[in-house]
Scaffold this active site. Structure first.
Site, PDB file in Angstrom:
ATOM      1  N   CYS A 137       0.788  -1.138   0.017  1.00 37.54           N
ATOM      2  CA  CYS A 137      -0.003  -0.150   0.040  1.00 37.54           C
ATOM      3  C   CYS A 137       1.029   1.274  -0.042  1.00 37.54           C
ATOM      4  O   CYS A 137       1.429   1.763   0.986  1.00 37.54           O
ATOM      5  CB  CYS A 137      -0.873   0.103   1.104  1.00 37.54           C
ATOM      6  N   CYS A 140      -0.496   4.143   1.872  1.00 41.27           N
ATOM      7  CA  CYS A 140      -0.179   4.054   3.403  1.00 41.27           C
ATOM      8  C   CYS A 140       1.113   4.205   3.999  1.00 41.27           C
ATOM      9  O   CYS A 140       1.402   4.728   5.096  1.00 41.27           O
ATOM     10  CB  CYS A 140      -0.803   2.733   4.107  1.00 41.27           C
ATOM     11  N   ASP A 141       2.131   3.575   3.215  1.00 44.38           N
ATOM     12  CA  ASP A 141       3.434   3.516   3.700  1.00 44.38           C
ATOM     13  C   ASP A 141       4.471   4.597   3.135  1.00 44.38           C
ATOM     14  O   ASP A 141       5.610   4.631   3.334  1.00 44.38           O
ATOM     15  CB  ASP A 141       4.039   2.246   3.499  1.00 44.38           C
TER      16      ASP A 141
END
Ligand code: NAP
Length: 336
Positions: A137, A140-141
């Site tokens: 992701c 997300c990261d």
């Protein structure tokens, strides 16, 4: 003989589609039981800010939004089991059965809302280094890799989207794809090509993720898809964006699915080929895959289930005392 409660409706899955189905069916007095999974909240649980869900003009954190979806369903009487369904036995018009370990739950209708999960490459180091440099992701990261060299694996729109996002943080980003042609839309491809710190490396496959002495990702081993020549590329982060797989493993052999394992629904409805079995969200949809579209189909699933419960005469297998909408008691023998 133990008394077994026959639910009106069981919803399997705790993402945007499952919770929306729960909200609508709870407001229709169906008292839905949601088997929401141990890691309830679905893919949004792994997301940071959601800026494209209408009604949140300032944006909202994914986990916060799922908490609010859940609370809204709970307000109208939804019950939750915060654990994973381990077995599902579907019936065509009869009673639907779902197990959580040894506990069996029985209902007149079921909405399948198990979602999808990121596809993995299945190469050495991928799982071991997950969360230590390997991610599925980018959104997300990505911010964790500020100033580092990273790769994004894949040639679809997800890979382009992840690359464009992560390149804002990374010093250099290489898109590694196994073919020279891309599945991504032209516009996404052009956007990625126009980002100065994005490079393309094709046709290459990732053969291995390599750990450094600190236990974190230090490099990937790449293989030229045609010549077979191998090389190592030093990277601090790797984002695998090669699509998703529907979480249909518990029902795949019982309900109609397509060649990729997505549950097939009839026309514009959420009805499957089995009466009383409905499917919603990313378990069905490999195209749009948005929280808002999943929520929309969750609503449709609840309405389809409500109409089914209202209009369909009970089959001989599904014996219960009345059809007033409230959950009814039956003996285990009656439940089959
Ligand atoms: P996708 O379109 O199926 O692309 C998956 C990519 O991963 C393909 O390039 C595929 O390569 C590659 N791949 C698959 N398995 C692989 C493996 N084992 N090893 C190496 N590479 C592998 O999936 P997606 O990008 O997640 O997109 C899914 C849908 O969502 C699409 O309809 C897409 O348009 C949509 N979407 C849209 C946007 C947007 O417009 N903003 C953003 C994200 C997603 P091959 O091409 O060689 O098969």
């Amino acid at each position: 003989m133990t008394e077994k409660r026959i639910e009106n409706l069981i919803i399997v899955g705790g993402g945007p589609s499952g919770y929306t189905a729960a909200l609508y069916s709870a407001r229709a007095n169906l008292e839905p039981l949601v088997i929401e999974g141990f890691q309830w909240g679905g893919q949004l649980q792994n997301t940071t800010e959601v800026e494209n869900f209408p009604g949140y003009p300032e944006g909202v954190m994914g986990p916060q939004m799922m908490q609010e979806f859940r609370a809204q369903a709970e307000r109208f009487g939804t019950r939750f089991i915060t654990d994973d369904a381990t077995r599902i036995e579907l019936s065509d018009g009869g009673l639907q059965r779902v197990w959580v370990g040894d506990d069996e739950y029985v209902a007149k209708a079921v909405i399948l809302a198990m979602g999808a999960e990121p596809r993995r490459l299945g190469v050495p180091g991928e799982m071991e280094l997950s969360g230590r440099g390997v991610s599925t992701c980018g959104v997300c990261d990505g911010a964790f890799f500020a100033g580092e060299e990273v790769i994004v694996v894949g040639g679809g729109d997800s890979a382009m989207e992840d690359a464009i996002f992560v390149a804002k943080y990374a010093s250099k980003l290489t898109i590694v794809h196994r073919r020279d042609e891309f599945r991504a839309s032209q516009i996404m491809l052009e956007r990625a090509r126009s980002v100065p710190n994005i490079e393309f490396k094709t046709p290459y496959t990732v053969e291995e993720f390599l750990a450094g002495e600190d236990g974190k990702l230090r490099a990937v081993r790449l293989r030229h898809a045609e010549t077979g020549a191998e090389e190592e590329l030093a990277v601090g982060g790797a984002f695998v964006a090669i699509g998703h797989i529907p979480r249909s493993e518990l029902v795949r052999d019982q309900v109609e699915v397509d060649e990729n394992g997505y549950v097939v629904t009839q026309g514009k409805s959420t009805r499957t080929n089995l009466a009383g079995v409905f499917a919603v969200g990313d378990l069905v949809d490999h195209t749009y895959r948005q929280a808002i579209t999943a929520a929309g189909t969750g609503c449709m699933g609840a309405l389809d289930a409500e109409w089914y419960l209202r209009d369909t005469p009970p089959s001989p297998e599904a014996t219960w005392a009345g059809r007033s909408g409230e959950a009814l008691e039956a003996t285990a023998e009656q439940a089959g």
